[in-house]
Design an enzyme around this catalytic site. Sequence first.
Site, mmCIF file in Angstrom:
data_model
loop_
_atom_site.group_PDB
_atom_site.id
_atom_site.type_symbol
_atom_site.label_atom_id
_atom_site.label_comp_id
_atom_site.label_asym_id
_atom_site.label_seq_id
_atom_site.Cartn_x
_atom_site.Cartn_y
_atom_site.Cartn_z
ATOM 1 N N HIS A 104 0.870 -1.190 0.000
ATOM 2 C CA HIS A 104 0.000 0.000 0.000
ATOM 3 C C HIS A 104 0.902 1.233 0.000
ATOM 4 O O HIS A 104 1.719 1.405 0.901
ATOM 5 C CB HIS A 104 -0.915 0.002 1.233
ATOM 6 C CG HIS A 104 -2.081 -0.929 1.106
ATOM 7 N ND1 HIS A 104 -3.215 -0.794 1.847
ATOM 8 C CD2 HIS A 104 -2.281 -1.999 0.300
ATOM 9 C CE1 HIS A 104 -4.088 -1.745 1.513
ATOM 10 N NE2 HIS A 104 -3.533 -2.496 0.575
ATOM 11 N N TYR A 126 -9.243 5.475 7.416
ATOM 12 C CA TYR A 126 -9.471 5.748 8.839
ATOM 13 C C TYR A 126 -10.490 6.886 8.898
ATOM 14 O O TYR A 126 -10.286 7.930 8.281
ATOM 15 C CB TYR A 126 -8.181 6.195 9.527
ATOM 16 C CG TYR A 126 -7.118 5.119 9.669
ATOM 17 C CD1 TYR A 126 -6.335 4.726 8.580
ATOM 18 C CD2 TYR A 126 -6.890 4.499 10.893
ATOM 19 C CE1 TYR A 126 -5.359 3.748 8.712
ATOM 20 C CE2 TYR A 126 -5.912 3.513 11.029
ATOM 21 C CZ TYR A 126 -5.152 3.147 9.935
ATOM 22 O OH TYR A 126 -4.179 2.171 10.073
ATOM 23 N N PRO A 185 -4.808 -0.145 18.444
ATOM 24 C CA PRO A 185 -4.463 -0.509 17.062
ATOM 25 C C PRO A 185 -4.562 0.634 16.035
ATOM 26 O O PRO A 185 -4.275 0.445 14.882
ATOM 27 C CB PRO A 185 -5.453 -1.621 16.722
ATOM 28 C CG PRO A 185 -6.395 -1.736 17.832
ATOM 29 C CD PRO A 185 -5.978 -0.852 18.933
ATOM 30 N N LYS A 217 0.528 -0.566 14.996
ATOM 31 C CA LYS A 217 1.892 -0.736 15.533
ATOM 32 C C LYS A 217 2.095 -2.003 16.364
ATOM 33 O O LYS A 217 3.235 -2.412 16.574
ATOM 34 C CB LYS A 217 2.255 0.476 16.397
ATOM 35 C CG LYS A 217 2.477 1.741 15.611
ATOM 36 C CD LYS A 217 3.610 1.588 14.618
ATOM 37 C CE LYS A 217 3.510 2.583 13.490
ATOM 38 N NZ LYS A 217 4.091 2.093 12.237
ATOM 39 N N TYR A 229 3.942 6.049 10.340
ATOM 40 C CA TYR A 229 3.062 4.953 9.920
ATOM 41 C C TYR A 229 3.872 3.860 9.213
ATOM 42 O O TYR A 229 3.647 2.670 9.449
ATOM 43 C CB TYR A 229 1.963 5.485 8.999
ATOM 44 C CG TYR A 229 0.821 4.514 8.770
ATOM 45 C CD1 TYR A 229 0.829 3.648 7.677
ATOM 46 C CD2 TYR A 229 -0.254 4.433 9.657
ATOM 47 C CE1 TYR A 229 -0.202 2.749 7.470
ATOM 48 C CE2 TYR A 229 -1.299 3.536 9.449
ATOM 49 C CZ TYR A 229 -1.260 2.691 8.356
ATOM 50 O OH TYR A 229 -2.283 1.786 8.154
HETATM 51 P P1 FAS Z 1 0.484 -13.059 21.146
HETATM 52 O O1 FAS Z 1 -0.470 -12.654 22.235
HETATM 53 O O2 FAS Z 1 0.032 -13.040 19.736
HETATM 54 O O3 FAS Z 1 1.014 -14.543 21.430
HETATM 55 C C1 FAS Z 1 1.368 -14.940 22.748
HETATM 56 C C2 FAS Z 1 1.199 -16.450 22.820
HETATM 57 O O4 FAS Z 1 1.695 -16.897 24.089
HETATM 58 C C3 FAS Z 1 -0.256 -16.882 22.740
HETATM 59 O O5 FAS Z 1 -0.423 -17.837 21.713
HETATM 60 C C4 FAS Z 1 -0.548 -17.455 24.115
HETATM 61 O O6 FAS Z 1 -1.444 -18.555 24.073
HETATM 62 C C5 FAS Z 1 0.836 -17.910 24.568
HETATM 63 N N1 FAS Z 1 0.962 -17.992 26.033
HETATM 64 C C6 FAS Z 1 0.520 -17.112 26.962
HETATM 65 N N2 FAS Z 1 0.823 -17.558 28.199
HETATM 66 C C7 FAS Z 1 1.472 -18.755 28.047
HETATM 67 C C8 FAS Z 1 2.018 -19.712 28.941
HETATM 68 N N3 FAS Z 1 1.966 -19.538 30.285
HETATM 69 N N4 FAS Z 1 2.600 -20.815 28.438
HETATM 70 C C9 FAS Z 1 2.690 -21.008 27.094
HETATM 71 N N5 FAS Z 1 2.174 -20.150 26.193
HETATM 72 C C10 FAS Z 1 1.572 -19.031 26.661
HETATM 73 N N6 FAS Z 1 -1.597 -5.236 16.056
HETATM 74 C C11 FAS Z 1 -1.463 -4.522 14.919
HETATM 75 O O7 FAS Z 1 -0.330 -4.190 14.529
HETATM 76 N N7 FAS Z 1 -2.562 -4.185 14.177
HETATM 77 C C12 FAS Z 1 -3.822 -4.573 14.545
HETATM 78 O O8 FAS Z 1 -4.780 -4.294 13.862
HETATM 79 C C13 FAS Z 1 -4.011 -5.327 15.730
HETATM 80 N N8 FAS Z 1 -5.270 -5.738 16.101
HETATM 81 C C14 FAS Z 1 -5.392 -6.461 17.261
HETATM 82 C C15 FAS Z 1 -6.656 -6.916 17.688
HETATM 83 C C16 FAS Z 1 -6.785 -7.655 18.871
HETATM 84 C C17 FAS Z 1 -8.148 -8.138 19.312
HETATM 85 C C18 FAS Z 1 -5.650 -7.931 19.671
HETATM 86 C C19 FAS Z 1 -5.775 -8.697 20.980
HETATM 87 C C20 FAS Z 1 -4.398 -7.484 19.254
HETATM 88 C C21 FAS Z 1 -4.262 -6.767 18.044
HETATM 89 N N9 FAS Z 1 -3.016 -6.337 17.594
HETATM 90 C C22 FAS Z 1 -2.854 -5.630 16.457
HETATM 91 C C23 FAS Z 1 -1.840 -6.637 18.348
HETATM 92 C C24 FAS Z 1 -1.443 -8.053 18.060
HETATM 93 O O9 FAS Z 1 -1.317 -8.243 16.685
HETATM 94 C C25 FAS Z 1 -0.169 -8.324 18.817
HETATM 95 O O10 FAS Z 1 0.744 -7.243 18.676
HETATM 96 C C26 FAS Z 1 0.519 -9.599 18.397
HETATM 97 O O11 FAS Z 1 -0.384 -10.658 18.532
HETATM 98 C C27 FAS Z 1 1.741 -9.782 19.297
HETATM 99 O O12 FAS Z 1 2.248 -11.037 19.077
HETATM 100 P P2 FAS Z 1 2.936 -11.830 20.276
HETATM 101 O O13 FAS Z 1 3.858 -10.924 20.993
HETATM 102 O O14 FAS Z 1 3.449 -13.079 19.668
HETATM 103 O O15 FAS Z 1 1.766 -12.149 21.333
HETATM 104 C C1 PHB Z 2 -6.370 -4.472 10.415
HETATM 105 O O1 PHB Z 2 -6.389 -4.692 9.202
HETATM 106 O O2 PHB Z 2 -6.734 -5.326 11.260
HETATM 107 C C2 PHB Z 2 -5.864 -3.137 10.905
HETATM 108 C C3 PHB Z 2 -5.199 -2.309 10.027
HETATM 109 C C4 PHB Z 2 -4.724 -1.088 10.482
HETATM 110 C C5 PHB Z 2 -4.936 -0.709 11.793
HETATM 111 C C6 PHB Z 2 -5.613 -1.539 12.675
HETATM 112 C C7 PHB Z 2 -6.083 -2.769 12.228
HETATM 113 O O3 PHB Z 2 -4.477 0.499 12.233
#
Ligand code: FAS
Ligand code: PHB
Length: 404
Positions: free
Chosen positions: A75, A204, A296, A300, A394
């Site tokens: 993009h 956005y 989000p 980031k 960004y």
């Molecule tokens: P994660 O949380 O993905 O992974 C951690 C893992 O550790 C999990 O699988 C968990 O089960 C495991 N774990 C936890 N405790 C444990 C234990 N005691 N023993 C063994 N395993 C264990 N980021 C963006 O950049 N853009 C977005 O749009 C965006 N939207 C999001 C929407 C939601 C609903 C959420 C919750 C997050 C969003 N994020 C977004 C952020 C998200 O993408 C995180 O930054 C990303 O998942 C981070 O990855 P990890 O650090 O690997 O953590």
């Molecule tokens: C998404 O595609 O999930 C998304 C993209 C940009 C954002 C947040 C979420 O800032």
Amino acid sequence: MEVINTQVAIIGSGPSGLLLGQLLAKQGISNVIIERSSAVHVLSRIRAGILEQGFVDLIREAGCNARMDAEGHTHDGFQISVNGKGTRIDLKALTNGKVVTCYGQTEITRDLMDARQAACLPTYYNAPVSEITDANSAAPSVYFEQDGRQYEVNCDFIAGCDGFHGISRPTIPNHIRKEYERVYPFGWLGLLSDTPPVDDELIYCKHPRGFALASQRSATRSRYYLQVPLTDKVEEWSDERFWDELKKRLPEDASQRLQTGPSIEKSIAPLRSFVCEPMQYGRLFLVGDAAHIVPPTGAKGLNLAASDVATLYQVLTRVYKHDDMGCIEQYSEICLRRVWHGERFSWWMTNMLHDFGELNVDNTDGAIFNKLMGSELDYFLNTPAGKVTIAEQYVGLPYESLKD
Ligand code: FAS
Ligand code: PHB
């Protein structure tokens, strides 16, 4: 108790743990991933969609870029719509050629899982880690259970890639750990649908009814978000209600183009800014959501996890390839510098684009806060310097290298 010996124990099979595992294996550094959930459950979580170039480069270095290159979309810009009036942020022109890649976190996680399985690297699913011992010693250990059997992992280093609710962060003693948090007075209701995106790029939307975001996963799959009160329940939002509200918040032309369809996923996520300092304790390193959370709005969260991985990959490679144990002390400082930049940008974008209603914000009346943030957004969208400021953050600020 079965004993496992490895160089790096990685807790968590999300994108942080999987990416780190692949990179370390490429350097011949042995590692084990221990995940409390099933692989299916990890893949079921619908999260991020926008990748900075630094993350794309890491996926390529890990050799897991084939599908991303084939199915991801670069993009060159995105749109910010204010009460229906759109302004395009031309990322490529404003940052001398930098762009972002649209490719879902679920797909990245799948690609990394497939690569790890193909390399027969040890990975334990349905295996919750219950204890970390001796993190501040030369011989840390991790304990987990799987299928009723107890395991002890003896290692040189522990990568806490276990997310916001993991066991790693609390392992840092309270008198050492400092946590910073801001909880926002609203959430994001997300919907995934197999419908064509409403536009080629992300939109956005700042609107008096609340924030909305039109994102995408492919030419046939869309991801949409609506700002909703924290008191809302996802059951209260039928697909029909979601689409009607989204049409009200999108710019008129996009609203006309919107193709609706049945949701394949719908959920409400709370928004918070959170940072834990330091991000390491002895031989334990916190990575990604285990150490920090962002709203989000700035895309980031996943990208900050990637830059943590990049730094830890540098540290552990230098330790094992150059016998340089001194460099491990650089990890937290380097990560936190970039994390706070990401936190600030995400907080700033959230403040400018959401409606805080009459809520009290930082002891400021919500009404005047909304007016001040509306003016801030107006300035940054209508000045060349303002657009560059948004664009360069960004696409992602540069990664930092270890000091020699
Ligand atoms: P994660 O949380 O993905 O992974 C951690 C893992 O550790 C999990 O699988 C968990 O089960 C495991 N774990 C936890 N405790 C444990 C234990 N005691 N023993 C063994 N395993 C264990 N980021 C963006 O950049 N853009 C977005 O749009 C965006 N939207 C999001 C929407 C939601 C609903 C959420 C919750 C997050 C969003 N994020 C977004 C952020 C998200 O993408 C995180 O930054 C990303 O998942 C981070 O990855 P990890 O650090 O690997 O953590
Ligand atoms: C998404 O595609 O999930 C998304 C993209 C940009 C954002 C947040 C979420 O800032």
